[in-house]
Design an enzyme around this catalytic site. Structure first.
Site, short mmCIF file in Angstrom:
data_model
loop_
_atom_site.label_atom_id
_atom_site.label_comp_id
_atom_site.label_asym_id
_atom_site.label_seq_id
_atom_site.Cartn_x
_atom_site.Cartn_y
_atom_site.Cartn_z
N HIS A 194 0.83 -1.20 0.00
CA HIS A 194 0.00 0.00 0.00
C HIS A 194 0.87 1.26 0.00
O HIS A 194 0.60 2.21 -0.73
CB HIS A 194 -0.93 0.01 1.22
CG HIS A 194 -2.14 -0.86 1.06
ND1 HIS A 194 -2.07 -2.23 1.05
CD2 HIS A 194 -3.46 -0.55 0.91
CE1 HIS A 194 -3.29 -2.73 0.90
NE2 HIS A 194 -4.14 -1.74 0.81
N HIS A 218 1.18 -3.95 9.19
CA HIS A 218 2.61 -3.83 8.92
C HIS A 218 3.35 -3.28 10.12
O HIS A 218 2.77 -2.59 10.97
CB HIS A 218 2.86 -2.91 7.72
CG HIS A 218 2.51 -3.52 6.39
ND1 HIS A 218 3.27 -4.49 5.79
CD2 HIS A 218 1.47 -3.29 5.56
CE1 HIS A 218 2.72 -4.83 4.64
NE2 HIS A 218 1.62 -4.13 4.48
#
Length: 411
Positions: free
Chosen positions: A146, A197
């Site tokens: 992303h 993450h």
């Protein structure tokens, strides 16, 4: 033309050489053994930082960052790009398509080479508001796709807009840069907040994204000139796409990353072949653009209402044809195949017919089994070919079939 064919051949030969050399030297395993332990330690060490951020969790932030993740996800871009093509901004649309495909390929290659874990859940709370996010959670962590995609696509879009309005005030440029930086920061922070993450994943995604963006801004004009030049484009890109399906590392454990790579490689092939065939009719710089007298908003909405059902129908038909043709051809050539998604009842008969093999099939199986052994595979996944052709057909319809329909009905 001759010079073009020479460099195309060199590119293809280089990729084949890389596949052979990396497989023989087991480069994926060597790199993973060096990098994975360090990255894993960073992920574990970053858990307390994530937990501190998640102490401030609430429903509003959950919705905000989940929504932002959806807006910059690959499925969103897949749905958005056809609308961009049909709006008349062909150059921007094809450049962003190829850039996404490149980001997806390189980012997922690095993910599967390193095969580093995501933050452990629990103790980290992982928020997956959509099916796409659930699939993303099954991938490895480093780098953050992303973050990488947002850096590249927002950066390229900013470059395109500023290049188009280069005589505007400097304040507009500052606002554009500030907005792009804000979006990248929100996405990066949101990936940590959602538990998807760790900090090292974000840093890697940002750094790789900056490098890819810099490279793309250097070569994008050359790539676009090649695509629209009609110099052996379709043949070269088809061969390139096929080789890229093999020029991909084997992860430590299976993940959806290769499926995403296959899909976007098919999309890139469909876009390139379609644009190459119809550039002078539909995708040249003088094509009507939305908000112009030639393409008012109502006409554009008509395009959307006609185009969306058409490409969905083409996707369905492409998938159905691929599910029928590929197994038939594979059996005829004696190619050992398997399927786990599209054809779960598929059996590995490997060219057998009533317990016997013809001499022709026996010879073909011998050669193909040697290829399988070289590529460390007992059989080929037929799902890869089905997915590839499905998305190639979808993308081709976006830039060739659907614009032809628009032209026929005067939209």
């Amino acid at each position: 033309m001759e010079g073009s064919g020479t460099w195309q051949g060199l590119v293809l030969v280089s990729i084949v050489t890389w596949i052979c050399v990396s497989s023989y030297l087991k480069l994926t395993h060597r790199v993973r053994s060096l990098v994975q332990p360090w990255v894993s330690r960073q992920v574990v060490g970053g858990v307390p930082f994530i937990l501190n951020i998640q102490k401030h969790q609430n429903g509003v932030l959950d919705a905000l960052f989940s929504g932002l993740s959806c807006v910059v996800s690959v499925p969103f871009y897949t749905a958005f790009l056809p609308l961009l093509f049909w709006s008349g901004h062909g150059r921007l649309a094809r450049q962003m398509t190829l850039l996404i495909a490149f980001c997806d390929y390189l980012g997922n290659c690095i993910k599967d080479v390193v095969s580093a874990p995501r933050p452990s859940c629990p103790p980290v709370r992982r928020i997956t508001a959509t099916k796409d996010e659930e699939d993303n959670a099954m991938e490895y962590g480093l780098p953050s796709s992303h973050t990488l995609n947002t850096v590249c696509l927002s950066g390229y879009l900013l470059h395109y807009v500023l290049s188009s309005f280069e005589h505007e005030k400097a304040s507009i440029q500052y606002y554009g840069i500030a907005l792009a930086c804000l979006l990248v920061a929100l996405i990066a922070f949101g990936r940590i907040y959602l538990g998807m993450h760790s900090v090292v994943d974000i840093i890697a995604g940002f750094a790789i994204g900056v490098l890819i963006l810099g490279l793309w801004l250097t070569v994008n004009e050359t790539i676009d000139d090649f695509i629209t030049s009609k110099q052996n484009v379709s043949t070269f890109w088809t061969a390139l796409s096929f080789l890229l399906l093999f020029a991909y590392p084997t992860p430590e454990n299976p993940t959806p990353s290769y499926e995403y790579h296959t899909a976007f490689t098919g999309v890139a092939l469909g876009i390139v072949t379609g644009v190459q065939q119809t550039y002078s009719q539909f995708h040249h710089e003088g094509a009507p653009r939305i908000f112009s007298p030639e393409l008012p908003v109502l006409a554009y909405l008509g395009r959307v209402m006609v185009g969306i059902p058409t490409i969905l129908l083409v996707k369905f038909c492409s998938k159905s044809l691929a599910k029928w043709i590929l197994p038939t051809v594979s059996y005829a050539l004696g190619i050992p195949i398997r399927s786990t998604t599209y054809l779960p009842k598929l059996k590995l008969d490997n060219g057998y017919s009533n317990g016997k093999k013809t001499d022709e099939i026996k010879n073909s199986v011998g050669y193909l089994q040697k290829l399988c052994e070289f590529l460390k595979q007992d059989s080929f996944d037929i799902d890869t070919g089905i997915r590839f052709l499905q998305y190639a057909g979808l993308a081709w319809s976006v830039v060739d079939l659907v614009p032809s329909i628009f032209s026929y009905i005067n939209l």
